[in-house]
Design a protein around this motif. Sequence first.
Motif, PDB file in Angstrom:
ATOM      1  N   CYS A   1       1.550  -3.590  -3.159  1.00 11.57           N
ATOM      2  CA  CYS A   1       0.433  -4.297  -3.799  1.00 11.57           C
ATOM      3  C   CYS A   1       0.965  -5.147  -4.952  1.00 11.57           C
ATOM      4  O   CYS A   1       1.717  -4.663  -5.796  1.00 11.57           O
ATOM      5  CB  CYS A   1      -0.586  -3.281  -4.315  1.00 11.57           C
ATOM      6  SG  CYS A   1      -1.917  -4.023  -5.274  1.00 11.57           S
ATOM      7  N   ILE A   2       0.569  -6.415  -4.979  1.00  9.46           N
ATOM      8  CA  ILE A   2       1.051  -7.303  -6.055  1.00  9.46           C
ATOM      9  C   ILE A   2      -0.097  -7.717  -6.986  1.00  9.46           C
ATOM     10  O   ILE A   2      -0.087  -8.808  -7.573  1.00  9.46           O
ATOM     11  CB  ILE A   2       1.776  -8.549  -5.487  1.00  9.46           C
ATOM     12  CG1 ILE A   2       0.835  -9.388  -4.583  1.00  9.46           C
ATOM     13  CG2 ILE A   2       3.030  -8.161  -4.713  1.00  9.46           C
ATOM     14  CD1 ILE A   2       1.334 -10.808  -4.328  1.00  9.46           C
ATOM     15  N   CYS A   3      -1.080  -6.818  -7.129  1.00 10.97           N
ATOM     16  CA  CYS A   3      -2.228  -7.129  -7.997  1.00 10.97           C
ATOM     17  C   CYS A   3      -1.792  -7.592  -9.385  1.00 10.97           C
ATOM     18  O   CYS A   3      -2.379  -8.509  -9.955  1.00 10.97           O
ATOM     19  CB  CYS A   3      -3.131  -5.909  -8.165  1.00 10.97           C
ATOM     20  SG  CYS A   3      -4.414  -5.779  -6.921  1.00 10.97           S
TER      21      CYS A   3
ATOM     22  N   VAL B   1      -0.865 -11.133  -9.316  1.00 11.08           N
ATOM     23  CA  VAL B   1      -2.077 -11.943  -9.068  1.00 11.08           C
ATOM     24  C   VAL B   1      -2.853 -12.086 -10.380  1.00 11.08           C
ATOM     25  O   VAL B   1      -3.312 -13.173 -10.730  1.00 11.08           O
ATOM     26  CB  VAL B   1      -2.950 -11.279  -7.970  1.00 11.08           C
ATOM     27  CG1 VAL B   1      -4.309 -11.949  -7.866  1.00 11.08           C
ATOM     28  CG2 VAL B   1      -2.233 -11.325  -6.612  1.00 11.08           C
TER      29      VAL B   1
ATOM     30  N   CYS C   1       0.637 -11.840  -0.812  1.00  4.84           N
ATOM     31  CA  CYS C   1       0.833 -10.388  -0.647  1.00  4.84           C
ATOM     32  C   CYS C   1       0.954 -10.082   0.846  1.00  4.84           C
ATOM     33  O   CYS C   1       0.100 -10.492   1.638  1.00  4.84           O
ATOM     34  CB  CYS C   1      -0.345  -9.632  -1.253  1.00  4.84           C
ATOM     35  SG  CYS C   1      -0.250  -7.856  -0.963  1.00  4.84           S
TER      36      CYS C   1
ATOM     37  N   LEU D   1       0.406  -7.481   2.367  1.00  2.00           N
ATOM     38  CA  LEU D   1      -0.639  -6.577   2.871  1.00  2.00           C
ATOM     39  C   LEU D   1      -1.996  -7.270   3.043  1.00  2.00           C
ATOM     40  O   LEU D   1      -2.887  -6.738   3.692  1.00  2.00           O
ATOM     41  CB  LEU D   1      -0.807  -5.393   1.914  1.00  2.00           C
ATOM     42  CG  LEU D   1       0.464  -4.620   1.545  1.00  2.00           C
ATOM     43  CD1 LEU D   1       0.131  -3.432   0.656  1.00  2.00           C
ATOM     44  CD2 LEU D   1       1.183  -4.129   2.795  1.00  2.00           C
ATOM     45  N   PHE D   2      -2.125  -8.464   2.452  1.00  5.49           N
ATOM     46  CA  PHE D   2      -3.403  -9.191   2.465  1.00  5.49           C
ATOM     47  C   PHE D   2      -3.898  -9.419   3.895  1.00  5.49           C
ATOM     48  O   PHE D   2      -3.152  -9.928   4.736  1.00  5.49           O
ATOM     49  CB  PHE D   2      -3.216 -10.534   1.742  1.00  5.49           C
ATOM     50  CG  PHE D   2      -4.459 -11.375   1.654  1.00  5.49           C
ATOM     51  CD1 PHE D   2      -5.521 -11.000   0.859  1.00  5.49           C
ATOM     52  CD2 PHE D   2      -4.571 -12.560   2.378  1.00  5.49           C
ATOM     53  CE1 PHE D   2      -6.667 -11.780   0.759  1.00  5.49           C
ATOM     54  CE2 PHE D   2      -5.716 -13.355   2.292  1.00  5.49           C
ATOM     55  CZ  PHE D   2      -6.757 -12.954   1.481  1.00  5.49           C
TER      56      PHE D   2
ATOM     57  N   CYS E   1      -4.628  -4.615   3.877  1.00  6.65           N
ATOM     58  CA  CYS E   1      -5.586  -4.491   2.769  1.00  6.65           C
ATOM     59  C   CYS E   1      -6.809  -5.373   3.038  1.00  6.65           C
ATOM     60  O   CYS E   1      -6.691  -6.595   3.143  1.00  6.65           O
ATOM     61  CB  CYS E   1      -4.876  -4.911   1.475  1.00  6.65           C
ATOM     62  SG  CYS E   1      -5.914  -4.764   0.019  1.00  6.65           S
TER      63      CYS E   1
ATOM     64  N   VAL F   1      -6.241  -1.642  -0.731  1.00  8.29           N
ATOM     65  CA  VAL F   1      -5.022  -0.985  -1.224  1.00  8.29           C
ATOM     66  C   VAL F   1      -4.966  -1.102  -2.753  1.00  8.29           C
ATOM     67  O   VAL F   1      -4.466  -0.227  -3.438  1.00  8.29           O
ATOM     68  CB  VAL F   1      -3.767  -1.615  -0.576  1.00  8.29           C
ATOM     69  CG1 VAL F   1      -2.490  -1.008  -1.140  1.00  8.29           C
ATOM     70  CG2 VAL F   1      -3.803  -1.436   0.939  1.00  8.29           C
ATOM     71  N   GLY F   2      -5.471  -2.194  -3.268  1.00  6.02           N
ATOM     72  CA  GLY F   2      -5.442  -2.416  -4.721  1.00  6.02           C
ATOM     73  C   GLY F   2      -6.807  -2.834  -5.234  1.00  6.02           C
ATOM     74  O   GLY F   2      -7.688  -3.218  -4.464  1.00  6.02           O
TER      75      GLY F   2
ATOM     76  N   CYS G   1      -7.837  -5.464  -6.794  1.00  2.00           N
ATOM     77  CA  CYS G   1      -8.268  -6.868  -6.630  1.00  2.00           C
ATOM     78  C   CYS G   1      -8.969  -7.086  -5.292  1.00  2.00           C
ATOM     79  O   CYS G   1      -9.584  -8.125  -5.068  1.00  2.00           O
ATOM     80  CB  CYS G   1      -7.077  -7.815  -6.759  1.00  2.00           C
ATOM     81  SG  CYS G   1      -6.258  -7.721  -8.338  1.00  2.00           S
ATOM     82  N   MET G   2      -8.846  -6.109  -4.372  1.00  2.00           N
ATOM     83  CA  MET G   2      -9.582  -6.190  -3.105  1.00  2.00           C
ATOM     84  C   MET G   2     -10.859  -5.363  -3.162  1.00  2.00           C
ATOM     85  O   MET G   2     -11.754  -5.515  -2.340  1.00  2.00           O
ATOM     86  CB  MET G   2      -8.684  -5.708  -1.956  1.00  2.00           C
ATOM     87  CG  MET G   2      -9.234  -5.939  -0.575  1.00  2.00           C
ATOM     88  SD  MET G   2      -9.527  -7.690  -0.197  1.00  2.00           S
ATOM     89  CE  MET G   2      -7.989  -8.152   0.596  1.00  2.00           C
TER      90      MET G   2
ATOM     91  N   CYS H   1      -8.388 -11.041  -4.709  1.00  2.00           N
ATOM     92  CA  CYS H   1      -8.075 -10.762  -3.296  1.00  2.00           C
ATOM     93  C   CYS H   1      -9.355 -10.706  -2.466  1.00  2.00           C
ATOM     94  O   CYS H   1      -9.404 -11.247  -1.357  1.00  2.00           O
ATOM     95  CB  CYS H   1      -7.273  -9.464  -3.182  1.00  2.00           C
ATOM     96  SG  CYS H   1      -5.711  -9.547  -4.080  1.00  2.00           S
TER      97      CYS H   1
HETATM   98 FE1  SF4 Z   1      -2.231  -7.187  -1.868  1.00  2.00          FE
HETATM   99 FE2  SF4 Z   1      -4.457  -5.806  -1.505  1.00  2.00          FE
HETATM  100 FE3  SF4 Z   1      -3.092  -5.547  -3.785  1.00  2.00          FE
HETATM  101 FE4  SF4 Z   1      -4.427  -7.802  -3.221  1.00  2.00          FE
HETATM  102  S1  SF4 Z   1      -5.310  -5.771  -3.558  1.00  2.00           S
HETATM  103  S2  SF4 Z   1      -2.383  -7.661  -4.044  1.00  2.00           S
HETATM  104  S3  SF4 Z   1      -4.131  -7.973  -1.000  1.00  2.00           S
HETATM  105  S4  SF4 Z   1      -2.446  -4.963  -1.728  1.00  2.00           S
END
Ligand code: SF4
Length: 363
Positions: A313-315, A318, A328, A330-331, A335, A341-342, A344-345, A352
């Motif tokens: 996760c690169i929240c 971001v 990301c 996983l986007f 996720c 996963v994080g 921001c989603m 996200c």
């Molecule tokens: Fe990636 Fe999901 Fe984290 Fe956003 S919330 S950075 S899409 S893992």
Amino acid sequence: MKYVNEYRDPELGKKLLARIRRNSRKHIKLMEFCGGHTVAIFKHGLRQLLPSNIEMLSGPGCPVCVTASSDLDKAIAMGHLPGVIVTSFGDMVRVPGSASSLQKAKAEGADVRIVYSAQDALKIARENPGKSIVFIGIGFETTAPTIAASILQAEQEKIDNYYVLSLHKTCPPIMKAILDLGEVKLDGIICPGHVSAVIGSMPYRFLAEDYRIACAVSGFEPVDILMAVDSLVEQIESGQPRVDIAYRRGVKPEGNRAALELMEKVFEGGEAEWRGIGVVPGSGLKLRTEYEKYDADKKFEVKVSPAKESKGCICGAVLRGVSTPPECKLFRRVCTPERPVGPCMVSSEGSCATYYQYGEKRG
Ligand code: SF4
């Protein structure tokens, strides 16, 4: 303009866009601080309508997203204490902590309840005199006055089982921290509308004076945002940054004195930990000594292990404006809003989730 429909007027929007296109020559980077602005910009397709030399970056203005995993872990640990009811805004419940979430804690037997305001949490405290009610206080200067009011009301009613875990954060110090990090070279900032309705526009003056960053406070309708971008372009092209209010119907330079007094009566500045940014001095709101009996942190001294972030996760990047959600891995693949996963989603104001709903798709 007096009515909100005027701020959705396509003709006015077209005129502003034409002026922005005509006046904007340099390649510039603008950050919209607030998650609500990110949603509005995507929803109305403004990124596509603006000329390609104007790059829009999303900032750290989503309260759920910036809450540090260590603070969330602490709230989850409080939920597992006997006799404690943890109350929280809905989005927060689904955010994954290091090893669990408030939702999982609830499934494991913790008493976790979703509330819509601090007043709801206070009501639960009144109705459950034998229990300790912890309200997870997140949000910026917009929500802090209402939470301050709930503490004053608890004092007035002699409610002695209501505690606030104050994870509130303040905007100007984090803007300074992001600029001091030097990772993104910003030319202008779209300052948050709701926060500025409380603090006014004056606390941003250092951005224009010391950092030479153009600032415009914006509302949330498309015309509001275009008016703010138009102002930023004019400031940048003329080389004369200032703090402009492009949201006159909601914001005064001096802010809302009554809300500020309420906030200042109960809270004082302190350090706060931000996801992806770390501890930033003066960017948090702590309960003053006179109100420390309502401080959940002091009442329940829970110990938590060092926080772990969700793998991949690169929240954090971001939230600093360094990466965009499609970068990301996983986007969309792993996720999604259904299986976030994080944070921001999870949050409806998270970058996200906004990109997922309105934005770019990744192959
Ligand atoms: Fe990636 Fe999901 Fe984290 Fe956003 S919330 S950075 S899409 S893992």
